[in-house]
Design a protein around this motif. Structure first.
Motif: not given
Length: 199
Positions: A61-85
């Motif tokens: 598992s990973r524990f990650i923190v973001f100052p900005d919520a939009t950055d966090a959600v965008t990172a989550a989307i990028d992670l799912q897409r990157g790992l699935q690709a």
């Protein structure tokens, strides 16, 4: 490591679904796969201004923190897409469950504690591999900035939905559930699922 953000932050928790079985079935390929997994995660977290706090001692598992919520959600989307690709040389592809929650950072000794962290871990435990769960507090901050084509679905336990209205963008109801305050998830749901607010 960059300084840990304080104040109101967004926590992003990840976990690889079925990682124990993958390690048992293909230990050496899994070692190689985890190097690539870490490269993808670390690159996206850095690009989206996040800070990797720690693996948290919970397997992969990973524990990650973001100052900005939009950055966090965008990172989550990028992670799912990157790992699935990615093409994984494994018996089964790596699928990651992700949870995001925004709250007040309670810090001691260079680490985070408190209710916001506990809720993030709880949301992660309810997700399926390949699914991202966003708490109501995070959704309230990002609902107007979600990427085009991304449709969230508000998932409510049937008893909770009788007493609490869901987010206005709810697109799907749930079957009867025994829990009164937990999101009920299904792997066929959209990749982003909004949980009910904490009680």
């Amino acid at each position: 490591m960059p300084d840990l953000p304080t104040g109101t932050v967004t926590f992003l928790f990840t976990d690889i679904e079925g990682s124990t079985r993958l390690w048992e079935d293909a230990e050496q390929p899994m070692r190689t796969a985890m190097v690539r997994h870490d490269e993808i995660v670390d690159g996206i977290v850095q690009a989206r201004n996040g800070v990797n706090v720690s693996p948290r001692g919970e397997g992969d598992s990973r524990f990650i923190v973001f100052p900005d919520a939009t950055d966090a959600v965008t990172a989550a989307i990028d992670l799912q897409r990157g790992l699935q690709a990615e093409t994984w040389d494994l018996p089964r592809p790596i699928k990651v469950r992700i949870a995001l929650h925004t709250g007040i950072a309670d810090m001691r000794g260079g680490d985070y504690y408190g209710g916001a962290v506990n809720r993030s871990a709880r949301l992660r435990s309810l997700a399926y591999g390949g699914q991202t769960v966003i708490s109501g507090s995070t959704f309230a901050l990002v609902q107007d900035t979600l990427p085009a084509g991304l449709t969230p679905s508000a998932i409510w336990a049937s008893t909770a939905s009788k007493t609490s209205p869901g987010p206005s963008r709810s697109t799907r109801s749930t079957p009867k559930a025994s829990s009164t305050n937990s999101p009920r998830l299904n792997p066929s749901m959209p990749s982003v699922t909004i949980s009910p607010p904490s009680s």
